[in-house]
Design a protein around this motif. Structure first.
Motif, short mmCIF file in Angstrom:
data_model
loop_
_atom_site.label_atom_id
_atom_site.label_comp_id
_atom_site.label_asym_id
_atom_site.label_seq_id
_atom_site.Cartn_x
_atom_site.Cartn_y
_atom_site.Cartn_z
N GLY A 72 0.82 -1.21 0.00
CA GLY A 72 0.00 0.00 0.00
C GLY A 72 0.85 1.25 0.00
N THR B 115 -6.63 -3.94 -12.68
CA THR B 115 -6.00 -5.22 -12.37
C THR B 115 -4.56 -5.29 -12.86
N PRO C 177 -2.37 -2.11 -10.34
CA PRO C 177 -3.02 -1.87 -9.05
C PRO C 177 -2.35 -0.78 -8.21
N GLN D 240 -4.31 2.54 -6.90
CA GLN D 240 -4.42 2.89 -5.48
C GLN D 240 -4.08 4.34 -5.22
N THR E 114 -12.62 -1.68 -7.65
CA THR E 114 -12.19 -1.62 -6.24
C THR E 114 -12.56 -2.90 -5.50
N LEU E 115 -13.77 -3.37 -5.70
CA LEU E 115 -14.17 -4.63 -5.07
C LEU E 115 -13.30 -5.78 -5.55
N LEU F 205 -10.11 -5.59 -6.67
CA LEU F 205 -8.75 -5.47 -6.13
C LEU F 205 -8.67 -5.79 -4.64
N THR F 206 -9.74 -5.56 -3.93
CA THR F 206 -9.73 -5.83 -2.49
C THR F 206 -10.16 -7.26 -2.17
N GLY F 207 -10.34 -8.08 -3.20
CA GLY F 207 -10.65 -9.49 -2.99
C GLY F 207 -12.10 -9.77 -2.64
N ASN F 208 -12.96 -8.80 -2.78
CA ASN F 208 -14.36 -8.99 -2.40
C ASN F 208 -15.23 -9.66 -3.46
#
Length: 193
Positions: free
Chosen positions: A28, A92, A95, A99, A157-158, A160-163
Motif C-alpha cells: 500500500g 488489475t 493496481p 491505489q 475496487t471490489l 482489487l480488495t478481494g471482495n
C-alpha cells in the motif's frame, strides 16, 4: 589525492518509480519511504530527492503516470461498455497506480503533468458517455458519466480488495463486468425501464 567514486545508475527516476510501484502493490502507499526506495535502488538515501523533492513528489509522479496510462486505455476502447472493461483491466494490471490515483491526499493535485493526464482520462470517459443514444444516457450526461464511473470504479475496487473472488464464479473480470452492464442496462419489454 583520492578521487570520489561517482555512481551511475542509468535511469534512476524510472528505477525509483518501479520500486515504488512494487512497494505500493505489495504493502500500500502508506508503506512508501524514499529512504527504503534508495536502498532498493542501491543509491544514497539523498539520491531520490534529485528526481522527486519528497515522498509527495514521488506519489504525484506515480499518479500522473497512472492517469496517462489510464487515458490511453480508455481512449482505445470503442464504446462506453468497453471503456468500463478497460477501466477494470487497467485496475488489475496497474493496481499500484490505481491505489494512488484516487487518493488525492497523497499527491500534489495542482501538478501540471497530473492535471493534463487526468484531464485526458476524464475526456475519454466522457466521450464514451457522449456516444450513448440520448434515451440510454438520459437528459443529464454528467450524471450518466458519474453512474458509469461509479459502476466501473466500484467493480474494480471490489475486485482489487478481494471482495469478488467467489462472486465471479470462474469468469474473468472483463467477462463478469460485461455481463453486469448487460444486466443493468438491458431494455426489458422494449421499454426504457
Amino acid at each position: 589525492m583520492t578521487r570520489e567514486r561517482t555512481y551511475h545508475h542509468g535511469d534512476l527516476r524510472r528505477a525509483l518509480l518501479t520500486a515504488a510501484l512494487d512497494v505500493i502493490a505489495q504493502e500500500g502507499p502508506d508503506a512508501l519511504s524514499l529512504r527504503d526506495l534508495a536502498r532498493r535502488a542501491g543509491v544514497s538515501h539523498a539520491a531520490p530527492a534529485h528526481h522527486f523533492k519528497d515522498r509527495t513528489g514521488l506519489l504525484t509522479a506515480v499518479a500522473a503516470e497512472g492517469y496517462a496510462l489510464f487515458a490511453d486505455a480508455l481512449a482505445a476502447a470503442p464504446d462506453l461498455q468497453e471503456r468500463g472493461v478497460a477501466y477494470v483491466r487497467f485496475a488489475t494490471r496497474h493496481p499500484a497506480h490505481f491505489q494512488v490515483m484516487f487518493r488525492p491526499e497523497l499527491y500534489r493535485a495542482d501538478d501540471t503533468a497530473l492535471l493534463t493526464a487526468r484531464s485526458h482520462a476524464t475526456e475519454a470517459l466522457r466521450a464514451g458517455v457522449g456516444d450513448l443514444p440520448e434515451a440510454a444516457r438520459g437528459e443529464d450526461a454528467g450524471l450518466a458519466g458519474v453512474a458509469a464511473w461509479s459502476l466501473a470504479h466500484g467493480f474494480a475496487t471490489l475486485l482489487l480488495t478481494g471482495n469478488l473472488s467467489g462472486a465471479l464464479e470462474g469468469r474473468t473480470p472483463e467477462t463478469a463486468f460485461r455481463s453486469l452492464t448487460g444486466l443493468l442496462f438491458a431494455r426489458r419489454d422494449g421499454t426504457d425501464g
